[in-house]
Design a protein around this motif. Structure first.
Motif, mmCIF file in Angstrom:
data_model
loop_
_atom_site.group_PDB
_atom_site.id
_atom_site.type_symbol
_atom_site.label_atom_id
_atom_site.label_comp_id
_atom_site.label_asym_id
_atom_site.label_seq_id
_atom_site.Cartn_x
_atom_site.Cartn_y
_atom_site.Cartn_z
ATOM 1 N N GLN A 1 -34.645 66.515 4.525
ATOM 2 C CA GLN A 1 -33.421 67.248 4.186
ATOM 3 C C GLN A 1 -32.258 66.285 3.957
ATOM 4 O OE1 GLN A 1 -32.319 70.142 7.150
ATOM 5 N NE2 GLN A 1 -30.230 70.300 6.390
ATOM 6 N N VAL A 2 -32.113 65.283 4.833
ATOM 7 C CA VAL A 2 -31.031 64.304 4.693
ATOM 8 C C VAL A 2 -31.179 63.527 3.387
ATOM 9 C CG1 VAL A 2 -30.119 62.140 5.647
ATOM 10 C CG2 VAL A 2 -30.557 64.087 7.157
ATOM 11 N N LEU A 3 -32.391 63.095 3.078
ATOM 12 C CA LEU A 3 -32.615 62.330 1.854
ATOM 13 C C LEU A 3 -32.340 63.181 0.614
ATOM 14 C CD1 LEU A 3 -35.850 60.412 2.921
ATOM 15 C CD2 LEU A 3 -33.560 59.451 2.658
ATOM 16 N N GLY B 1 -44.026 60.746 2.328
ATOM 17 C CA GLY B 1 -44.416 60.584 0.937
ATOM 18 C C GLY B 1 -44.965 61.862 0.334
ATOM 19 N N ALA B 2 -45.697 62.629 1.132
ATOM 20 C CA ALA B 2 -46.237 63.897 0.633
ATOM 21 C C ALA B 2 -45.123 64.896 0.350
ATOM 22 C CB ALA B 2 -47.220 64.468 1.653
ATOM 23 N N ARG B 3 -44.030 64.798 1.099
ATOM 24 C CA ARG B 3 -42.912 65.731 0.920
ATOM 25 C C ARG B 3 -41.937 65.266 -0.166
ATOM 26 N NH1 ARG B 3 -42.356 69.062 5.732
ATOM 27 N NH2 ARG B 3 -43.951 68.489 7.267
ATOM 28 N N LEU B 4 -41.985 63.958 -0.493
ATOM 29 C CA LEU B 4 -41.133 63.409 -1.559
ATOM 30 C C LEU B 4 -42.034 62.687 -2.565
ATOM 31 C CD1 LEU B 4 -38.192 61.893 0.554
ATOM 32 C CD2 LEU B 4 -38.139 64.002 -0.791
ATOM 33 N N PRO B 5 -42.826 63.417 -3.321
ATOM 34 C CA PRO B 5 -43.843 62.787 -4.175
ATOM 35 C C PRO B 5 -43.284 61.916 -5.287
ATOM 36 C CG PRO B 5 -43.643 65.135 -4.656
ATOM 37 C CD PRO B 5 -42.850 64.889 -3.417
#
Length: 401
Positions: free
Chosen positions: A112-114, A140-144
């Protein structure tokens, strides 16, 4: 918060890194000022026996422009409340909360912060030491679309150069440690247990709002011991190495305890140690490789008494007791992560704080130590604090060769 954020952001720019994510307590402390006692001392299985035995998480996020963000467990959010100019975000449910809804995890809050900072398709440096490597896979899986690269060495390199505020804190820590050691060692008498003196040092540093890191003795067989219970003898000449931690920063120093006036050959060896530190500190000049200091220290040792029993080395100080750079023999090895590729023999920079140590161990006879810390300036180095006596004799004025 006193981290060298200007240096961090300059290096992020040169390394083409858009954000840094710290995952270890030392680097979270460095970037945010948050002292994670809970995270240092607890693993997940200590709260839930079905969880893995991995360090409890906290994260710090640094971008090129936003204020640092801290992601910390909600139950300890009060610890972070007074940190000032950082963005504090909580995960988990506070102790005693009546809310039965599922609480966000640390990774969910980090994502969320990123995302709030627009860091969804950019290059992110993250410490990938275990267990962070497992958590990074989840990130990484959440920010592909993001590229996640290990920045463990980069963070250490950032920390190597101190701000004026960091140097002030380190000076206060060193002064507290030195005064505590002199007070504790004044108790030394033939028959006194070394453990009593170590305990006295622990008590004294606490008076300065500091905590013990180490208090080590040279022992008769040529080794070094912590928490040793042994009676001092009238003939003892002992290596002593001591340090404490205060407000996140370490000190490291050493001297020689003499129960009576040392014999001539031992005094000559101690004079040799002092000359070694003088030669090494003269080589602490911005732009020179750290190994140049070790070369000069070793050269000075080899021209004096008992040189075959002597050694000399050094290291950086900061939020870790042994930090970059290392004062060691020349090497062509490299310090690498996925963000930086640096010579292991780092060039010295103004603002580095370097600890130098020269010692001698003659098994069955005596040991001695001279250890001091220096601040590298543009055209030389200065002592972090005034030098203690190289030889301390209880009941007599310390001798500085």
């Amino acid at each position: 918060m006193i981290a060298n954020l200007d240096r961090a952001r300059d290096l992020m720019e040169s390394c083409e890194v858009d954000a840094l994510v710290a995952t270890t307590p030392d680097n979270v402390l460095y970037l945010t000022g948050y002292e994670g006692w809970f995270e240092r001392r607890n693993s997940e299985d200590m709260l839930d026996p079905l969880s893995r035995a991995i360090q409890f998480p906290s994260y710090a996020v640094l971008t090129k422009s936003d204020r640092p963000a801290l992601i910390v467990v909600a139950s300890f959010g009060a610890t972070a409340a007074g940190l000032g100019a950082i963005d504090v975000q909580h995960f988990g449910r506070p102790v005693g909360s009546p809310d039965t809804k599922s609480a966000p995890s640390a990774i969910e809050v980090l994502v969320q912060v990123l995302k709030q900072r627009g860091l969804v398709d950019c290059r992110i440096g993250i410490e990938l030491r275990a267990p962070a490597s497992d958590r990074a896979a989840d990130l990484g899986a959440r920010l592909p679309l993001a590229r996640l690269d290990d920045c463990s060495v980069l963070l250490r390199y950032i920390r190597a150069v101190k701000t004026a505020d960091e140097i002030r804190l380190m000076r206060e820590c060193a002064e507290a440690s030195q005064q505590a050691a002199v007070t504790a060692l004044a108790l030394a008498r033939p028959g006194r247990d070394m453990l009593d003196i170590s305990t006295a040092y622990r008590v004294e540093v606490a008076r300065y709002d500091a905590e013990l890191d180490h208090f080590a003795w040279g022992v008769s067989d040529g080794g070094i011991a912590m928490q040793v219970s042994s009676a001092l003898k009238e003939t003892d000449l002992c290596y002593v190495d001591f340090g404490c931690r205060r407000r996140g920063y370490f000190s490291d120093a050493g001297l020689t305890l003499a129960m009576r006036e040392p014999r001539a050959d031992a005094l000559a060896a101690i004079d040799n140690l002092v000359r070694s530190l003088d030669a090494g500190s003269a080589a602490l000049q911005a732009g020179r490789p750290a190994s140049a200091c070790q070369v000069e220290m070793t050269r000075a040792l080899h021209t004096g008494s008992a040189s075959e029993h002597c050694s000399a080395s050094g290291h950086g100080l900061g939020v870790q007791v042994r930090d970059l750079p290392f004062v060691a023999p020349r090497t062509t090895e490299r310090l690498r992560d996925q963000c930086v590729d640096l010579p292991a023999d780092l060039p010295l920079e103004a603002g580095m704080v370097i600890n130098l140590e020269a010692s001698v161990f003659v098994a069955g006879e005596y040991s001695a130590n001279v250890e001091r810390s220096y601040v590298v300036r543009q055209h030389g180095a200065e002592l972090l604090v005034s030098a203690p006596p190289a030889v301390l004799m209880p009941g007599a004025q310390g001798r500085t060769p």
